[in-house]
Design a protein around this motif. Structure first.
Motif, PDB file in Angstrom:
ATOM      1  N   PHE A  92       0.831  -1.217   0.000  1.00  0.00           N
ATOM      2  CA  PHE A  92       0.000   0.000   0.000  1.00  0.00           C
ATOM      3  C   PHE A  92       0.865   1.267   0.000  1.00  0.00           C
ATOM      4  O   PHE A  92       0.527   2.255  -0.635  1.00  0.00           O
ATOM      5  CB  PHE A  92      -0.931   0.020   1.208  1.00  0.00           C
ATOM      6  N   THR A  93       1.975   1.237   0.738  1.00  0.00           N
ATOM      7  CA  THR A  93       2.856   2.407   0.800  1.00  0.00           C
ATOM      8  C   THR A  93       3.427   2.709  -0.580  1.00  0.00           C
ATOM      9  O   THR A  93       3.437   3.853  -1.038  1.00  0.00           O
ATOM     10  CB  THR A  93       4.005   2.178   1.807  1.00  0.00           C
ATOM     11  N   LYS A  94       3.896   1.668  -1.245  1.00  0.00           N
ATOM     12  CA  LYS A  94       4.476   1.839  -2.579  1.00  0.00           C
ATOM     13  C   LYS A  94       3.451   2.407  -3.550  1.00  0.00           C
ATOM     14  O   LYS A  94       3.753   3.262  -4.385  1.00  0.00           O
ATOM     15  CB  LYS A  94       4.978   0.474  -3.073  1.00  0.00           C
ATOM     16  N   LYS A  95       2.217   1.955  -3.415  1.00  0.00           N
ATOM     17  CA  LYS A  95       1.172   2.340  -4.364  1.00  0.00           C
ATOM     18  C   LYS A  95       0.591   3.728  -4.081  1.00  0.00           C
ATOM     19  O   LYS A  95       0.327   4.505  -5.006  1.00  0.00           O
ATOM     20  CB  LYS A  95       0.050   1.290  -4.318  1.00  0.00           C
ATOM     21  N   LYS A 102      -1.160   8.603   4.009  1.00  0.00           N
ATOM     22  CA  LYS A 102      -0.238   8.069   5.011  1.00  0.00           C
ATOM     23  C   LYS A 102      -0.684   6.665   5.422  1.00  0.00           C
ATOM     24  O   LYS A 102      -1.806   6.485   5.887  1.00  0.00           O
ATOM     25  CB  LYS A 102      -0.204   8.983   6.238  1.00  0.00           C
ATOM     26  N   VAL A 103       0.211   5.710   5.207  1.00  0.00           N
ATOM     27  CA  VAL A 103      -0.068   4.318   5.572  1.00  0.00           C
ATOM     28  C   VAL A 103       0.790   3.956   6.779  1.00  0.00           C
ATOM     29  O   VAL A 103       1.998   4.185   6.777  1.00  0.00           O
ATOM     30  CB  VAL A 103       0.250   3.364   4.395  1.00  0.00           C
ATOM     31  N   GLY A 104       0.169   3.410   7.807  1.00  0.00           N
ATOM     32  CA  GLY A 104       0.891   3.054   9.029  1.00  0.00           C
ATOM     33  C   GLY A 104       0.837   1.573   9.302  1.00  0.00           C
ATOM     34  O   GLY A 104      -0.050   0.859   8.815  1.00  0.00           O
ATOM     35  N   LEU A 123      -4.386   2.383   8.448  1.00  0.00           N
ATOM     36  CA  LEU A 123      -3.579   1.726   9.474  1.00  0.00           C
ATOM     37  C   LEU A 123      -3.701   0.218   9.300  1.00  0.00           C
ATOM     38  O   LEU A 123      -4.806  -0.331   9.316  1.00  0.00           O
ATOM     39  CB  LEU A 123      -4.054   2.139  10.876  1.00  0.00           C
ATOM     40  N   ILE A 124      -2.570  -0.443   9.126  1.00  0.00           N
ATOM     41  CA  ILE A 124      -2.550  -1.897   8.979  1.00  0.00           C
ATOM     42  C   ILE A 124      -2.034  -2.488  10.286  1.00  0.00           C
ATOM     43  O   ILE A 124      -0.983  -2.079  10.788  1.00  0.00           O
ATOM     44  CB  ILE A 124      -1.648  -2.317   7.801  1.00  0.00           C
ATOM     45  N   ALA A 125      -2.789  -3.415  10.840  1.00  0.00           N
ATOM     46  CA  ALA A 125      -2.445  -3.929  12.169  1.00  0.00           C
ATOM     47  C   ALA A 125      -2.890  -5.372  12.328  1.00  0.00           C
ATOM     48  O   ALA A 125      -3.737  -5.863  11.579  1.00  0.00           O
ATOM     49  CB  ALA A 125      -3.114  -3.060  13.247  1.00  0.00           C
ATOM     50  N   THR A 126      -2.314  -6.041  13.320  1.00  0.00           N
ATOM     51  CA  THR A 126      -2.796  -7.373  13.695  1.00  0.00           C
ATOM     52  C   THR A 126      -4.003  -7.205  14.617  1.00  0.00           C
ATOM     53  O   THR A 126      -4.186  -6.146  15.232  1.00  0.00           O
ATOM     54  CB  THR A 126      -1.708  -8.159  14.435  1.00  0.00           C
ATOM     55  N   ALA A 127      -4.794  -8.268  14.735  1.00  0.00           N
ATOM     56  CA  ALA A 127      -5.973  -8.213  15.611  1.00  0.00           C
ATOM     57  C   ALA A 127      -5.561  -7.946  17.053  1.00  0.00           C
ATOM     58  O   ALA A 127      -6.228  -7.198  17.780  1.00  0.00           O
ATOM     59  CB  ALA A 127      -6.740  -9.530  15.514  1.00  0.00           C
TER      60      ALA A 127
END
Length: 720
Positions: A92-95, A102-104, A123-127
């Motif tokens: 997602f950051t590359k794209k 802003k992708v976190g 925001l990308i995260a684990t559960a």
């Protein structure tokens, strides 16, 4: 349906259209068209159950982008594994960095400050990380939350990860009923049931951009589901070798799924000479360079050397015993088509996106304690089979099971190829899991009595599947336990967290682990002598600890170890029910012994050989121990056991770096770890203060340091 027409219809800004069309997509796949028609870009909830590579992620991206440019909303992408979350973050950051989005990424410590995360639009995260944020009442997470993507929603059925995903999904639905939920999966049989629970539309499809041919290989004949038969004529002694060579001659790559780590290494080794003969000179040169990274000269273990050896021939093995950096090395070079074959356990199929022309499932059975050799689940097979077929490279993918007899061939067809995956069932009824989440609900202020907890539970997938049967008594018993053991206190019908309960919830540990730690720390505070061994035994006794298993051959050694350290143990089997089982008690001691050998600076290779584990296992055990020592330190602070907090801090750092106490000062310097600190110490540089007296050139000439690091160390010393 043309992709450009969809973007125009939903008024995506010009710069967004440019980026999206720049990916080369011109026409949407049929499942993507169904998702658009189901209202995903109109804000409707959606469960999307379609095969791997059918375009689920793009639909999620479109929904998130639309929420960002239309409402300025925040989006949350929940992945089940750290590796998957990292992969999506990079993608997602590359794209989207060019769009100023802003992708976190949030996959770190569960107790760390997280205010900085609110600045990210995706925001990308684990559960587990999202759950910890909710426990910390991070209101910014829910406010302005427009879209939540639940990737691999079938994880709800996983006994360890499922309850957390279910609780946080339920919590977010209640806190923000207006947010859009997208649940994605390639292998879920009861997608309609999940959609009903999530009040979502459901898109189901078996369509794949690359056709998947499934079959069983027996007696040199590959029989497909369609009834077609293909004879494979390869002059190799083993079925796996025949199938691999057949694929490689057609310029494809192969994943070989087996049932144990030992098998991944053995099969990889057996394939080397066969694969090597098909490599080009250029590939061989590059693979030699790659192999050097797998086994660094300084701390290479036996497994590292074995991996390095097979990599030279274009083959790799992949399992949890490898270091994270080694797994990443294998994955990246497989994607680059330098590594031709990966021999792996089925966990790879649930991890990163790593497709191949052919997926060979050699072992359809695995050993299960108490049951012997049992068939794997159909859903596990489907995950492995789903890896077959590389978009943009292959015209088709093949999933091949290997049979040992004609009757076995028929059984494999019935049990796996022709069978649907098992329905996903809630795992939240497990008392240990529920205990953690009930405490978290009270400690975070989301509920304050049994009734409100029950009302919350009515919204879960568990209640949806069970219609609430048996929940009242179970929840009531958990409240009684938490109250009796001092995690919560009562005023009338209302419950409130004690400082001990609040801290336990924030630490993200089982209340039973907190009780074990508290009991041991109280004994020490009351005068019980203690040592590193006693404190390591304390954390190894916790249910949250990574524990080594004990075999018959270990018993004598562990019982001998027990007689040597018994006087140093703080907790006895009379005080901790877990220790009543003799094998469990010896498993705890074996874990302590592993940590002790690590802290005494024994070579990683020697530890791996002694315990029959890999470097990745050492990493996992030490990571678990560090967290539990931090938890012990935190609980000691709650009860003002100051003397213990300092000792626990030092012990935690010794476990982190695998060092003796004398090196603690040196490892405070960035870039100085287990090996370099010992090298400096042996050169007479025993503390940071000693480094002030050394010139940059002299420091840089020390083995393992170098001029660049020497400069950085001396700058750090100046600041100190």
């Amino acid at each position: 349906m043309k992709f450009e027409d969809v973007l125009k219809e939903y008024k995506f800004p010009h710069e967004y259209v440019e980026i999206l069309l720049g990916t080369g997509i011109k026409t949407l796949h049929p499942p993507q068209v169904d998702a658009i028609k189901a209202g995903v870009l109109d804000g409707d909830n959606l469960v999307m159950a379609v095969p791997t590579a059918s375009g689920k992620t793009l639909i999620a991206e479109l929904a998130m982008l639309k929420a960002i440019f239309e409402k300025g909303g925040r989006c949350l992408y929940i992945a089940p594994l750290k590796a998957l979350a990292s992969e999506k973050y990079k993608e997602f950051t590359k794209k989207y960095a060019k769009l100023g989005i802003k992708v976190g990424l949030a996959i770190g410590d569960l107790d760390s400050p997280s205010q900085y995360l609110k600045d990210y639009q995706i925001l990308i995260a684990t559960a587990e990380k999202v759950d910890s944020l909710l426990r910390a009442r991070s209101e910014w997470l829910i406010q302005n939350l427009a879209v939540v993507v639940l990737d691999e929603i079938h994880t709800l059925g996983d006994p360890s990860r499922g309850p957390t995903l279910e609780v946080l999904t339920t919590r977010m639905k209640i806190l923000n009923p207006n947010m859009q939920i997208l649940a994605l999966s390639a292998t879920v049989a009861n997608a309609d049931e999940m959609a009903e629970w999530l009040e979502a539309e459901c898109v189901k499809s078996t369509w794949r951009p690359i056709p998947l041919h499934e079959g069983v290989f027996y007696n040199d004949r590959l029989t497909y589901e369609s009834g077609n038969v293909r004879v494979i004529r390869e002059d190799a002694p083993d079925d796996v070798q025949k199938l691999v060579m057949d694929t490689l001659r057609g310029k494809g790559q192969v994943l070989v799924f087996v049932n144990s780590r030992r098998s991944t290494q053995a099969v990889a080794r057996e394939l080397c000479s066969w694969v090597d003969e098909l490599l080009t000179p250029e590939e061989r040169t590059k693979l030699i360079e790659i192999s050097k990274h797998a086994a660094p000269a300084v701390d290479a273990t036996n497994i590292c050397k074995k991996l390095s050896d097979v990599l030279r021939h274009g083959v790799a093995f992949h399992h949890a015993g490898l270091r994270p950096s080694q797994r990443e090395l294998v994955e990246e070079n497989f994607k680059a088509d330098l590594i031709k074959v990966i021999c792996c356990t089925p966990t790879l199929a649930a991890g990163v996106n790593l497709p191949a022309r052919r997926a060979i499932i050699r072992d359809a059975k695995r050993f299960s304690a108490g049951s012997g050799s049992v068939f794997i689940a159909a859903s596990e097979y489907k995950q492995c089979a789903g890896r077959a077929g590389r978009p943009q490279y292959d015209d088709y993918g093949e999933a091949v099971l290997i049979a040992k007899s004609l009757s076995d061939q028929n059984a494999l067809f019935e049990r796996f190829i022709l069978a649907p995956p098992e329905p996903v069932s809630s795992q939240l009824a497990d008392e240990a899991q529920l205990r953690k989440h009930v405490l978290a609900s009270i400690a975070s202020g989301y509920v304050n009595d049994v009734n409100s907890m029950f009302q919350f539970m009515e919204h879960t997938f568990l209640a949806f599947q069970r219609n609430g049967v048996g929940m009242v008594e179970l929840i009531g018993n958990i409240f009684d336990f938490l109250h009796t053991e001092g995690f919560i206190e009562k005023s009338g019908f209302h419950y409130f967290p004690t400082p001990f309960g609040s801290r336990t919830s924030r630490l993200y540990i089982d209340p039973i682990s907190a009780l074990v730690i508290k009991k041991a720390l109280e004994k020490v505070h009351d005068g019980k002598s203690f040592s590193s061994i006693g404190l390591l035994h304390m954390i190894a006794t916790c249910p949250d600890s990574e524990m080594l298993s004990v075999g018959q051959k270990d018993i004598e050694d562990m019982e001998d170890f027990l007689t040597k350290v018994e006087d140093e143990l703080i907790l006895t089997r009379d005080e901790v029910s877990m220790l009543e089982d003799h094998y469990t008690a010896l498993g705890v001691l074996k874990t302590v012994k592993l940590l002790l050998r690590w802290m005494n600076e024994e070579k990683e290779e020697d530890i791996c050989e002694a315990f029959n584990i890999g470097p990745g296992d050492i990493f996992r055990h030490t990571e678990s121990a560090q967290w539990l020592l931090y938890a012990a330190q935190s609980i000691a602070e709650v009860y003002h056991f100051k003397k213990l907090t300092f000792f626990l801090e030092d012990l935690k750092n010794r476990v982190r770096y695998g060092i003796k106490e004398e090196l603690l000062g040196l490892t405070k310097l960035k870039g100085i770890g287990r090996i370099r600190s010992r090298i400096l110490f042996d050169h007479g540089l025993k503390a940071p203060a000693d480094l002030k007296l050394v010139s940059e050139s002299k420091l840089g000439n020390i083995r393992g340091i170098g001029i660049a690091l020497a400069k950085d160390i001396l700058k750090q010393i100046e600041k100190l």
